[in-house]
Design an enzyme around this catalytic site. Structure first.
Site, PDB file in Angstrom:
ATOM      1  N   THR A 118     -31.107   1.517 -79.182  1.00  8.75           N
ATOM      2  CA  THR A 118     -31.031   2.562 -78.167  1.00  8.75           C
ATOM      3  C   THR A 118     -32.265   2.506 -77.273  1.00  8.75           C
ATOM      4  OG1 THR A 118     -29.736   4.005 -79.613  1.00  8.75           O
ATOM      5  CG2 THR A 118     -30.934   5.068 -77.823  1.00  8.75           C
ATOM      6  N   GLY A 119     -32.047   2.750 -75.983  1.00  9.78           N
ATOM      7  CA  GLY A 119     -33.167   2.798 -75.052  1.00  9.78           C
ATOM      8  C   GLY A 119     -32.989   1.837 -73.897  1.00  9.78           C
ATOM      9  N   SER A 120     -33.974   1.812 -73.010  1.00 15.08           N
ATOM     10  CA  SER A 120     -33.848   1.032 -71.779  1.00 15.08           C
ATOM     11  C   SER A 120     -33.796  -0.468 -72.043  1.00 15.08           C
ATOM     12  CB  SER A 120     -35.007   1.356 -70.832  1.00 15.08           C
ATOM     13  OG  SER A 120     -36.255   1.109 -71.457  1.00 15.08           O
ATOM     14  N   THR A 121     -34.572  -0.960 -73.009  1.00 16.63           N
ATOM     15  CA  THR A 121     -34.550  -2.393 -73.311  1.00 16.63           C
ATOM     16  C   THR A 121     -33.255  -2.768 -74.016  1.00 16.63           C
ATOM     17  OG1 THR A 121     -36.960  -2.246 -73.586  1.00 16.63           O
ATOM     18  CG2 THR A 121     -35.915  -4.305 -74.229  1.00 16.63           C
ATOM     19  N   GLY A 139     -35.248  -2.253 -79.132  1.00 18.14           N
ATOM     20  CA  GLY A 139     -36.592  -2.231 -78.579  1.00 18.14           C
ATOM     21  C   GLY A 139     -37.557  -1.522 -79.513  1.00 18.14           C
ATOM     22  N   ASP A 179     -41.361   1.197 -79.328  1.00 17.00           N
ATOM     23  CA  ASP A 179     -42.407   1.860 -78.557  1.00 17.00           C
ATOM     24  C   ASP A 179     -43.766   1.219 -78.808  1.00 17.00           C
ATOM     25  OD1 ASP A 179     -40.689   3.922 -77.382  1.00 17.00           O
ATOM     26  OD2 ASP A 179     -40.466   4.592 -79.447  1.00 17.00           O
ATOM     27  N   LYS A 221     -40.844   3.545 -83.462  1.00 18.34           N
ATOM     28  CA  LYS A 221     -39.645   3.726 -82.659  1.00 18.34           C
ATOM     29  C   LYS A 221     -39.288   5.207 -82.643  1.00 18.34           C
ATOM     30  CE  LYS A 221     -36.234   0.981 -83.449  1.00 18.34           C
ATOM     31  NZ  LYS A 221     -36.028   1.052 -81.963  1.00 18.34           N
ATOM     32  N   GLY A 222     -38.384   5.565 -81.758  1.00 17.63           N
ATOM     33  CA  GLY A 222     -37.905   6.937 -81.730  1.00 17.63           C
ATOM     34  C   GLY A 222     -38.244   7.705 -80.475  1.00 17.63           C
ATOM     35  N   GLU A 270     -31.034   4.360 -85.889  1.00 17.86           N
ATOM     36  CA  GLU A 270     -31.615   3.026 -85.714  1.00 17.86           C
ATOM     37  C   GLU A 270     -32.097   2.470 -87.052  1.00 17.86           C
ATOM     38  OE1 GLU A 270     -33.315   3.523 -81.134  1.00 17.86           O
ATOM     39  OE2 GLU A 270     -34.643   3.923 -82.828  1.00 17.86           O
TER      40      GLU A 270
END
Length: 223
Positions: free
Chosen positions: A32-35, A86, A88, A98-99, A107
């Site tokens: 999940t996320g932009s990447t 991805g 962080d 992450k998160g 995830e």
């Protein structure tokens, strides 16, 4: 290269890495996320070469379905070769935070099932010590104050992420000001707090491969 271009480069590198190992029965775990969204878009160009995907969030499921990729419930899947997501932050041992997108629990579940966890990130995410990025903790709502007090005892400064409800109906506390020198131990300590669902440290099950987008190209790091 811009950050978006780096994300697209690592997403394509992940597709190139897994594609030769996929067949018409393969199911891919997707983060999940932009990447991760860049990965979905790149993977969708090859949607006829694999069976479908398991999504780590409702948002990811919607994006996969929008591309016409079948989405399976994890409980119906017996074998998951790859999980791509991805991060962080990552350290050199591929322990992750992450998160940031509040999908950490799902995830972590999908990553636990997958044989190979491939993390995709730009070079800014690789750090000597985890903790500059606030550590997300998913918490049962009625336990928020109790968990916050326990996190302070562990040396953190927890901040309630207002207006955010996870896909599981819980809330997020972001823990600031932690220098995480022993991520495996801290992951276990936080998860032992009553009321915590899980936290955003991926150290007990770190990534197996990190594809890192740099100005010189995509670099591959292994745990």
């Amino acid at each position: 290269m811009t950050q978006d271009q780096l994300k697209q480069a690592v997403a394509q590198a992940a597709v190139d890495l897994i594609l030769p190992k996929l067949d018409d029965k393969s199911i891919v775990g997707v983060g999940t996320g932009s990447t991760a969204n860049c990965f979905i878009d790149a993977l969708a160009l090859h949607k006829g070469t694999f069976d479908g995907a398991v999504a780590s969030s409702e948002a990811t499921a919607a994006r996969l379905k929008g591309h016409g990729i079948p989405v399976y419930e994890l409980n119906t899947v017996s074998d998951l070769e790859f999980y791509i997501d991805g991060a962080d932050e990552s350290d050199e041992h591929l322990n992750l935070i992450k998160g940031g997108g509040a999908a950490l629990t799902r995830e972590k579940i999908v990553a636990a099932v997958a044989k190979t966890f491939i993390c995709i990130a730009d070079a800014s995410k690789l750090v000597p010590v985890l903790g500059n990025f606030p550590l997300p903790v998913e918490v049962i709502p009625m336990a928020r104050s109790h968990v916050a007090r326990e996190l302070v005892k562990l040396g953190g400064d927890p901040v309630y992420r207002e207006g955010v409800i996870t896909d599981n109906g819980n809330i997020i506390l972001d823990v600031h000001n932690m220098q995480i020198t022993n991520p495996v131990e801290l992951e276990s300590q936080i998860n032992a707090i009553v009321g915590v669902v899980t936290n955003g440290l991926f150290a007990a099950r770190p990534a197996d491969v990190l594809l890192l987008g740099t100005a010189e190209g995509v670099k591959t790091l292994k745990a």
